[in-house]
Design a protein around this motif. Structure first.
Motif, short mmCIF file in Angstrom:
data_model
loop_
_atom_site.label_atom_id
_atom_site.label_comp_id
_atom_site.label_asym_id
_atom_site.label_seq_id
_atom_site.Cartn_x
_atom_site.Cartn_y
_atom_site.Cartn_z
N UNK A 1 16.42 -1.55 20.13
CA UNK A 1 16.86 -1.23 21.49
C UNK A 1 17.45 -2.44 22.22
N UNK A 2 17.74 -3.49 21.48
CA UNK A 2 18.41 -4.63 22.10
C UNK A 2 17.76 -5.97 21.90
N UNK A 3 16.50 -5.99 21.46
CA UNK A 3 15.83 -7.28 21.30
C UNK A 3 16.47 -8.11 20.19
N UNK A 4 16.85 -7.45 19.08
CA UNK A 4 17.48 -8.17 17.98
C UNK A 4 18.77 -8.84 18.43
N UNK A 5 19.60 -8.12 19.16
CA UNK A 5 20.85 -8.70 19.66
C UNK A 5 20.59 -9.84 20.63
N UNK A 6 19.55 -9.71 21.43
CA UNK A 6 19.21 -10.78 22.37
C UNK A 6 18.80 -12.05 21.62
N UNK A 7 18.05 -11.87 20.53
CA UNK A 7 17.64 -13.02 19.72
C UNK A 7 18.85 -13.65 19.03
N UNK A 8 19.77 -12.81 18.54
CA UNK A 8 21.01 -13.34 17.97
C UNK A 8 21.78 -14.15 19.01
N UNK B 1 20.12 -17.46 16.86
CA UNK B 1 19.50 -17.21 15.56
C UNK B 1 20.55 -16.75 14.56
N UNK B 2 20.52 -17.35 13.37
CA UNK B 2 21.46 -16.99 12.30
C UNK B 2 20.71 -16.20 11.24
N UNK B 3 21.06 -14.92 11.01
CA UNK B 3 20.35 -14.10 10.02
C UNK B 3 20.38 -14.73 8.62
#
Length: 242
Positions: A92-99, A103-105
């Motif tokens: 719901x958006x947390x992953x994009x916020x961390x990116x 953060x580099x996957x």
């Protein structure tokens, strides 16, 4: 961290003892004892070894006892609930916020790659063991406490899983140490939930039988929490080096 675990309680007990003595009208008397180095090199290690072996036996008995299956199921369910909740929050958006924070996957954390050999293993071990201690012993208040801690750990696992770009990397990153670490947390939570149930029964019934049961469960929980150190240490070695 290991030194703090040993020294901090001693300092607090010393302050408490000094405060208690200051409440007396007579002067405080101090005695000088013989060196404690003999205890550190002899009786203390033997005592700790006996406690550790006893803890491993209690851990095995607790894990394999069919009567504890309900606690194991509740503990594992809490982790799964947290896992799905964490994945949902991440999507719901947390992953994009961390990116967005940089953060580099798929890239290793420099803290891991540049750390002193074994230092990261010890850090991970102590962090996870401390969390398991809190999970198991928090049951002395109510079973909801360890259950909540397990859910929160599951949430973290769910968020981290969503950050890893593909399933192969996810398995490579989590499985080697996770096959030891996650069941260890589940057992710690299971012991905490059982402790909370025993505590609630003792508070409700106010009889000798339920009180004795609570004392026995509390004793077993402490042994379990101590013995889990071995599993978390092995998991820490794998996580930091594999």
């Amino acid at each position: 961290f290991g030194i703090l675990i040993i020294v901090t309680p001693v300092l607090h007990l010393t302050k408490t003892a000094l405060y208690a003595e200051m409440q007396k009208s007579e002067s405080v008397q101090f005695e000088v004892y013989e060196s404690f180095l003999k205890d550190l090199s002899g009786s203390l290690p033997r005592f700790l070894w006996r406690i550790f072996i006893k803890g491993l036996i209690e851990l095995k008995n607790f894990a394999l006892d069919v009567g504890n299956a309900i606690y194991h199921v509740l503990s594992a369910s809490a982790v799964l609930i947290g896992l799905f909740l964490g994945s949902w929050i991440a999507s719901k958006g947390l992953t994009q916020a961390i990116y967005g924070l940089g953060y580099v996957p798929g890239k290793m954390n420099p803290f891991a790659t540049n750390s002193v050999p074994l230092a990261l293993s010890v850090y991970i071990f102590l962090h996870n063991w401390q969390a398991s201690l809190a999970t198991a012993l928090s049951g002395v208040w109510l079973s909801v406490a360890p259950f909540t801690i397990l859910v929160l750990n599951g949430v973290i696992l769910g968020v981290v899983s969503d950050l890893i770009p593909n399933k192969v990397m996810l398995l490579a990153a989590l499985v080697p140490h996770g096959v030891i670490e996650v069941p260890s947390f589940v057992l710690a939570g299971s012991a905490g939930i059982k402790l909370g149930v025993a505590f609630s029964r003792a508070r409700r019934d106010h009889d000798q039988e339920s009180t004795l049961e609570f004392h026995n469960v509390a004793r077993q929980t402490v042994y379990i929490a101590v013995s889990l150190a071995l599993l978390f240490f092995i998991a820490g070695l794998i996580e930091s080096n594999v």
